[in-house]
Motif scaffolding. Sequence first.
Motif, PDB file in Angstrom:
ATOM      1  N   ILE A 145     -31.915  75.539  -4.624  1.00  0.00           N
ATOM      2  CA  ILE A 145     -31.923  74.910  -5.941  1.00  0.00           C
ATOM      3  C   ILE A 145     -32.791  75.773  -6.839  1.00  0.00           C
ATOM      4  O   ILE A 145     -34.000  75.911  -6.602  1.00  0.00           O
ATOM      5  CB  ILE A 145     -32.472  73.475  -5.886  1.00  0.00           C
ATOM      6  N   ILE A 146     -32.193  76.382  -7.838  1.00  0.00           N
ATOM      7  CA  ILE A 146     -32.960  77.229  -8.741  1.00  0.00           C
ATOM      8  C   ILE A 146     -33.320  76.450  -9.998  1.00  0.00           C
ATOM      9  O   ILE A 146     -32.644  75.507 -10.398  1.00  0.00           O
ATOM     10  CB  ILE A 146     -32.200  78.526  -9.100  1.00  0.00           C
ATOM     11  N   GLU A 155     -33.178  85.607  -8.093  1.00  0.00           N
ATOM     12  CA  GLU A 155     -33.737  84.632  -7.159  1.00  0.00           C
ATOM     13  C   GLU A 155     -32.988  84.535  -5.840  1.00  0.00           C
ATOM     14  O   GLU A 155     -33.567  84.177  -4.821  1.00  0.00           O
ATOM     15  CB  GLU A 155     -33.770  83.238  -7.814  1.00  0.00           C
ATOM     16  N   VAL A 156     -31.684  84.809  -5.848  1.00  0.00           N
ATOM     17  CA  VAL A 156     -30.859  84.528  -4.679  1.00  0.00           C
ATOM     18  C   VAL A 156     -30.162  85.798  -4.202  1.00  0.00           C
ATOM     19  O   VAL A 156     -29.604  86.554  -5.008  1.00  0.00           O
ATOM     20  CB  VAL A 156     -29.808  83.449  -4.996  1.00  0.00           C
ATOM     21  N   VAL A 169     -27.279  75.822  -6.372  1.00  0.00           N
ATOM     22  CA  VAL A 169     -27.112  74.938  -7.522  1.00  0.00           C
ATOM     23  C   VAL A 169     -28.306  75.121  -8.452  1.00  0.00           C
ATOM     24  O   VAL A 169     -29.383  75.539  -8.025  1.00  0.00           O
ATOM     25  CB  VAL A 169     -26.982  73.458  -7.102  1.00  0.00           C
ATOM     26  N   ARG A 170     -28.085  74.817  -9.723  1.00  0.00           N
ATOM     27  CA  ARG A 170     -29.154  74.908 -10.726  1.00  0.00           C
ATOM     28  C   ARG A 170     -29.502  73.495 -11.193  1.00  0.00           C
ATOM     29  O   ARG A 170     -28.618  72.700 -11.495  1.00  0.00           O
ATOM     30  CB  ARG A 170     -28.706  75.763 -11.915  1.00  0.00           C
ATOM     31  N   ARG A 171     -30.778  73.187 -11.249  1.00  0.00           N
ATOM     32  CA  ARG A 171     -31.222  71.858 -11.694  1.00  0.00           C
ATOM     33  C   ARG A 171     -31.537  71.875 -13.185  1.00  0.00           C
ATOM     34  O   ARG A 171     -31.548  72.947 -13.817  1.00  0.00           O
ATOM     35  CB  ARG A 171     -32.435  71.400 -10.894  1.00  0.00           C
ATOM     36  N   ILE A 172     -31.842  70.711 -13.746  1.00  0.00           N
ATOM     37  CA  ILE A 172     -32.122  70.619 -15.179  1.00  0.00           C
ATOM     38  C   ILE A 172     -33.592  70.837 -15.496  1.00  0.00           C
ATOM     39  O   ILE A 172     -33.955  71.002 -16.657  1.00  0.00           O
ATOM     40  CB  ILE A 172     -31.662  69.263 -15.767  1.00  0.00           C
ATOM     41  N   SER A 173     -34.446  70.836 -14.482  1.00  0.00           N
ATOM     42  CA  SER A 173     -35.877  71.052 -14.696  1.00  0.00           C
ATOM     43  C   SER A 173     -36.227  72.515 -14.476  1.00  0.00           C
ATOM     44  O   SER A 173     -35.490  73.271 -13.846  1.00  0.00           O
ATOM     45  CB  SER A 173     -36.690  70.172 -13.738  1.00  0.00           C
ATOM     46  N   MET A 178     -36.027  76.561  -4.608  1.00  0.00           N
ATOM     47  CA  MET A 178     -36.358  75.830  -3.393  1.00  0.00           C
ATOM     48  C   MET A 178     -35.242  76.018  -2.378  1.00  0.00           C
ATOM     49  O   MET A 178     -34.060  75.907  -2.718  1.00  0.00           O
ATOM     50  CB  MET A 178     -36.536  74.337  -3.684  1.00  0.00           C
ATOM     51  N   PHE A 179     -35.628  76.289  -1.134  1.00  0.00           N
ATOM     52  CA  PHE A 179     -34.676  76.434  -0.039  1.00  0.00           C
ATOM     53  C   PHE A 179     -34.725  75.157   0.798  1.00  0.00           C
ATOM     54  O   PHE A 179     -35.794  74.757   1.266  1.00  0.00           O
ATOM     55  CB  PHE A 179     -35.054  77.649   0.806  1.00  0.00           C
TER      56      PHE A 179
END
Length: 354
Positions: A145-146, A155-156, A169-173, A178-179
């Motif tokens: 989650i980036i 990052e990946v 996946v990309r979060r809104i924050s 995180m792995f």
Amino acid sequence: MHGEYKVPGGKLVVVDVDVEEGVLRRVRVAGDFFLEPDEALDAVNGALEGAPADTDAAGLAARVEAALPAGTVMYGLTSEGVGIAVRRALARATDWTDYDWQLIHEAPQSPALHMALDEVLTAEVAAGRRPPTLRVWEWGSPAVIIGSFQSLRNEVDPEGAARHGVEVVRRISGGGAMFVEPGNTITYSLSVPDSLVQGLSFQDSYAYLDDWVLGALGDLGIRAWYQPLNDIATDQGKIAGAAQKRMVGPGGGPGAVLHHVTMSYDIDADKMVEVLRIGREKLSDKGTRSAKKRVDPLRRQTGLPREAVIERMIASFRARYGLAEGKVTDEELARAEELARTKFGSAEWTARVP
């Protein structure tokens, strides 16, 4: 006006104050802290009396610090904590116990759906259609989650992710990558009205919303602390990272805060470094040369099954603030599934920062 603030790792500070002609009047500081000498409390109240009502927390803390008698000893109390409590009183902030909290802990779901549920549930809290909610996640598959503003390519490692079947996946924050793997990660979200963090700086809101889990970890025998800006650490290393997103309410009215935390119960460090591009610059400010040493899993520190750790964390929250069983409504799930398909599962969103 009444304000309360629990100093991270310390005690509760309570402030009652009036405002007349733009200045503070009848300031009364109390709490379960320790303070010597006794007259120091009068000095604190006197320092705040007459202060302009628009003075920020740092300015109020400076007034308190300057007025303390020589040799004053504070235990569980800080000048900054007093300033924050005053600002929370003036902002008419709410407290954890002002709400009927709801727990959501459902079956494993896809990474994209988890991202969507965070957005939907927090928007529902902002709209006043859902009570403040603690949602404990169960992961349906491994993922990276980036953060909202991170570069995907920086990052990946796409070959490593593909080799290990890891979805990105990309979060809104904001925040870092995180792995996660099912069974090896404990993730939870708090979706709360923004009134809960009124009077707090952005950094202080992290410490405030993390405080309950520090207590829960303490109940498990782990001495943990908040490490600015968004880590939870122990003597053995980092065990969790937090991120936030602020949402505006309908019509620009009162909104809500999403605060989510990913904790490492166990971790396949070799796999993690094959999937994430963890560079020397990122490690340099963590005091370690190895990514494997950055995170110390809860499994080793507690000796408990993951399910038992989660159960005890939930029990700790419930004992503090109350917590009723809840669920994602059919309407919320339908909206989240649509968002997972059109936004969080799309290449456009995931690569919005290439």
